[in-house]
Scaffold this motif. Structure first.
Motif, PDB file in Angstrom:
ATOM      1  N   THR A   1      50.966  56.498  40.048  1.00 40.11           N
ATOM      2  CA  THR A   1      51.752  57.467  40.801  1.00 40.11           C
ATOM      3  C   THR A   1      50.830  58.145  41.807  1.00 40.11           C
ATOM      4  O   THR A   1      49.805  58.718  41.436  1.00 40.11           O
ATOM      5  CB  THR A   1      52.381  58.535  39.892  1.00 40.11           C
ATOM      6  N   LEU A   2      51.194  58.049  43.080  1.00 39.66           N
ATOM      7  CA  LEU A   2      50.399  58.643  44.146  1.00 39.66           C
ATOM      8  C   LEU A   2      51.153  59.841  44.711  1.00 39.66           C
ATOM      9  O   LEU A   2      52.296  59.713  45.157  1.00 39.66           O
ATOM     10  CB  LEU A   2      50.143  57.622  45.249  1.00 39.66           C
ATOM     11  N   VAL A   3      50.511  61.003  44.683  1.00 37.85           N
ATOM     12  CA  VAL A   3      51.122  62.230  45.183  1.00 37.85           C
ATOM     13  C   VAL A   3      50.577  62.541  46.565  1.00 37.85           C
ATOM     14  O   VAL A   3      49.357  62.549  46.788  1.00 37.85           O
ATOM     15  CB  VAL A   3      50.844  63.413  44.236  1.00 37.85           C
ATOM     16  N   MET A   4      51.504  62.817  47.507  1.00 42.64           N
ATOM     17  CA  MET A   4      51.135  63.215  48.863  1.00 42.64           C
ATOM     18  C   MET A   4      51.472  64.690  49.053  1.00 42.64           C
ATOM     19  O   MET A   4      52.621  65.095  48.863  1.00 42.64           O
ATOM     20  CB  MET A   4      51.890  62.383  49.901  1.00 42.64           C
ATOM     21  N   GLU A   5      50.487  65.465  49.421  1.00 44.85           N
ATOM     22  CA  GLU A   5      50.680  66.898  49.667  1.00 44.85           C
ATOM     23  C   GLU A   5      50.677  67.172  51.169  1.00 44.85           C
ATOM     24  O   GLU A   5      49.703  66.846  51.862  1.00 44.85           O
ATOM     25  CB  GLU A   5      49.576  67.715  49.000  1.00 44.85           C
ATOM     26  N   PHE A   6      51.756  67.774  51.644  1.00 41.47           N
ATOM     27  CA  PHE A   6      51.879  68.113  53.062  1.00 41.47           C
ATOM     28  C   PHE A   6      51.876  69.630  53.251  1.00 41.47           C
ATOM     29  O   PHE A   6      52.315  70.383  52.376  1.00 41.47           O
ATOM     30  CB  PHE A   6      53.181  67.547  53.638  1.00 41.47           C
ATOM     31  N   GLN A   7      51.387  70.047  54.408  1.00 37.80           N
ATOM     32  CA  GLN A   7      51.456  71.449  54.797  1.00 37.80           C
ATOM     33  C   GLN A   7      51.837  71.518  56.266  1.00 37.80           C
ATOM     34  O   GLN A   7      51.120  70.999  57.131  1.00 37.80           O
ATOM     35  CB  GLN A   7      50.117  72.156  54.569  1.00 37.80           C
ATOM     36  N   LYS A   8      52.989  72.108  56.542  1.00 24.13           N
ATOM     37  CA  LYS A   8      53.518  72.214  57.905  1.00 24.13           C
ATOM     38  C   LYS A   8      53.566  70.843  58.583  1.00 24.13           C
ATOM     39  O   LYS A   8      53.229  70.695  59.762  1.00 24.13           O
ATOM     40  CB  LYS A   8      52.689  73.197  58.734  1.00 24.13           C
ATOM     41  N   GLY A   9      53.989  69.853  57.816  1.00 24.83           N
ATOM     42  CA  GLY A   9      54.209  68.526  58.366  1.00 24.83           C
ATOM     43  C   GLY A   9      52.986  67.647  58.476  1.00 24.83           C
ATOM     44  O   GLY A   9      53.081  66.512  58.935  1.00 24.83           O
ATOM     45  N   ARG A  10      51.822  68.141  58.045  1.00 28.34           N
ATOM     46  CA  ARG A  10      50.614  67.344  58.136  1.00 28.34           C
ATOM     47  C   ARG A  10      50.073  67.046  56.734  1.00 28.34           C
ATOM     48  O   ARG A  10      50.016  67.931  55.888  1.00 28.34           O
ATOM     49  CB  ARG A  10      49.542  68.067  58.953  1.00 28.34           C
ATOM     50  N   LEU A  11      49.699  65.793  56.516  1.00 32.18           N
ATOM     51  CA  LEU A  11      49.181  65.402  55.209  1.00 32.18           C
ATOM     52  C   LEU A  11      47.844  66.092  54.955  1.00 32.18           C
ATOM     53  O   LEU A  11      46.909  65.991  55.753  1.00 32.18           O
ATOM     54  CB  LEU A  11      48.998  63.882  55.150  1.00 32.18           C
TER      55      LEU A  11
ATOM     56  N   ASN B   1      46.451  66.157  51.440  1.00 31.22           N
ATOM     57  CA  ASN B   1      45.761  65.645  50.256  1.00 31.22           C
ATOM     58  C   ASN B   1      46.530  64.477  49.663  1.00 31.22           C
ATOM     59  O   ASN B   1      47.754  64.396  49.770  1.00 31.22           O
ATOM     60  CB  ASN B   1      45.613  66.768  49.225  1.00 31.22           C
ATOM     61  N   LEU B   2      45.790  63.590  49.025  1.00 30.92           N
ATOM     62  CA  LEU B   2      46.347  62.490  48.254  1.00 30.92           C
ATOM     63  C   LEU B   2      45.640  62.463  46.904  1.00 30.92           C
ATOM     64  O   LEU B   2      44.421  62.588  46.847  1.00 30.92           O
ATOM     65  CB  LEU B   2      46.096  61.147  48.955  1.00 30.92           C
ATOM     66  N   PHE B   3      46.409  62.326  45.833  1.00 32.69           N
ATOM     67  CA  PHE B   3      45.758  62.197  44.536  1.00 32.69           C
ATOM     68  C   PHE B   3      46.632  61.375  43.598  1.00 32.69           C
ATOM     69  O   PHE B   3      47.845  61.266  43.772  1.00 32.69           O
ATOM     70  CB  PHE B   3      45.438  63.564  43.920  1.00 32.69           C
ATOM     71  N   TRP B   4      45.974  60.786  42.601  1.00 42.04           N
ATOM     72  CA  TRP B   4      46.659  59.955  41.610  1.00 42.04           C
ATOM     73  C   TRP B   4      47.060  60.823  40.427  1.00 42.04           C
ATOM     74  O   TRP B   4      46.241  61.539  39.864  1.00 42.04           O
ATOM     75  CB  TRP B   4      45.741  58.831  41.130  1.00 42.04           C
ATOM     76  N   LYS B   5      48.316  60.770  40.059  1.00 42.22           N
ATOM     77  CA  LYS B   5      48.812  61.525  38.915  1.00 42.22           C
ATOM     78  C   LYS B   5      48.757  60.640  37.674  1.00 42.22           C
ATOM     79  O   LYS B   5      49.281  59.528  37.664  1.00 42.22           O
ATOM     80  CB  LYS B   5      50.247  61.999  39.158  1.00 42.22           C
ATOM     81  N   ARG B   6      48.131  61.124  36.625  1.00 46.06           N
ATOM     82  CA  ARG B   6      47.969  60.353  35.383  1.00 46.06           C
ATOM     83  C   ARG B   6      48.940  60.857  34.311  1.00 46.06           C
ATOM     84  O   ARG B   6      49.284  62.038  34.284  1.00 46.06           O
ATOM     85  CB  ARG B   6      46.543  60.500  34.854  1.00 46.06           C
ATOM     86  N   ASP B   7      49.342  59.954  33.422  1.00 46.39           N
ATOM     87  CA  ASP B   7      50.252  60.366  32.348  1.00 46.39           C
ATOM     88  C   ASP B   7      49.572  60.394  30.990  1.00 46.39           C
ATOM     89  O   ASP B   7      50.220  60.602  29.965  1.00 46.39           O
ATOM     90  CB  ASP B   7      51.489  59.472  32.309  1.00 46.39           C
ATOM     91  N   GLY B   8      48.237  60.175  30.987  1.00 47.65           N
ATOM     92  CA  GLY B   8      47.527  60.240  29.711  1.00 47.65           C
ATOM     93  C   GLY B   8      47.919  59.151  28.731  1.00 47.65           C
ATOM     94  O   GLY B   8      47.822  59.335  27.517  1.00 47.65           O
ATOM     95  N   CYS B   9      48.377  58.011  29.241  1.00 48.39           N
ATOM     96  CA  CYS B   9      48.764  56.847  28.425  1.00 48.39           C
ATOM     97  C   CYS B   9      50.046  57.060  27.628  1.00 48.39           C
ATOM     98  O   CYS B   9      50.326  56.307  26.684  1.00 48.39           O
ATOM     99  CB  CYS B   9      47.629  56.447  27.478  1.00 48.39           C
TER     100      CYS B   9
END
Length: 206
Positions: free
Chosen positions: A142-152, A154-162
């Motif tokens: 799962t890849l999370v994209m964080e935007f602020q005022k329409g501009r990317l 941050n990108l980070f991988w969300k883990r579910d802990g198996c």
């Protein structure tokens, strides 16, 4: 690396986007005319947004083994390292499942890690995520994209802990965060399991 296109081998990396982007059909509701993952842009809800995922060794994404750089940064020499690139254009705020067919593309042959990225001046990039080696292959992300005022931002991988593979004997839990299948069980590696990579996108911010 002269340009990012040096990394692109479309015959090797097969791309599928659920509810995918059709350029001609989307022009009516799309205000984002930037199609390069190495260009900066500002988006609105329902725009298409282009980003890339680079495949290489973990160390290759760092300058002097300490500073994580975007694959768009020319100080990295990804092209010389036989790295590979996938480019996607999902629609913002829509559920998207990105799929990379690994029946002929073996991530462990290219370093076994991936980084999501977009932008140049505003260069957002994810931490390197382990995909595969000769022993284990992780197929779900799962890849999370964080935007602020329409501009990317941050990108980070969300883990579910198996949690998704708990009690499933076909998988093992790596580092208490990733469900993995044994690589020899995968198609093209001597097994029968479809080990295509699936990347679910999630969006946050404005």
């Amino acid at each position: 690396m002269q340009t990012l296109t040096l990394l692109l081998v479309s015959s090797v990396v097969a791309l599928t986007i659920a509810g995918g982007f059709n350029r001609a059909a989307a022009l009516g509701g799309n205000t984002n005319s930037v199609y390069s993952p190495c260009s900066d842009t500002r988006i609105q809800r329902s725009d298409g947004f282009t980003f890339g995922i680079a495949f290489s060794s973990r160390a290759s994404f760092f300058l002097n083994q300490t500073v994580l750089l975007s694959p768009c940064d020319r100080r990295l020499t990804l092209a010389a390292m036989n790295s590979q690139l996938s480019v996607f254009r999902p629609k913002i705020d829509e559920i998207s499942l990105l799929s990379i067919n690994t029946s002929a593309f073996f991530p462990d042959n290219y370093g076994g890690y991936m980084v999501g990225f977009a932008g140049r001046k505003y260069a957002a990039r994810s931490p390197p995520a382990f995909i595969a080696n000769s022993t284990y292959t992780v197929t779900s992300f799962t890849l999370v994209m964080e935007f602020q005022k329409g501009r990317l931002q941050n990108l980070f991988w969300k883990r579910d802990g198996c949690a998704s593979c708990k009690g499933n004997s076909n998988f093992v839990c790596l580092n208490k965060q990733d469900c993995a299948i044994r690589t020899p069980s995968c198609k093209g590696r001597g097994g029968t399991v479809d080990c295509s990579l699936g990347i679910q996108l999630a969006f946050s911010g404005t």
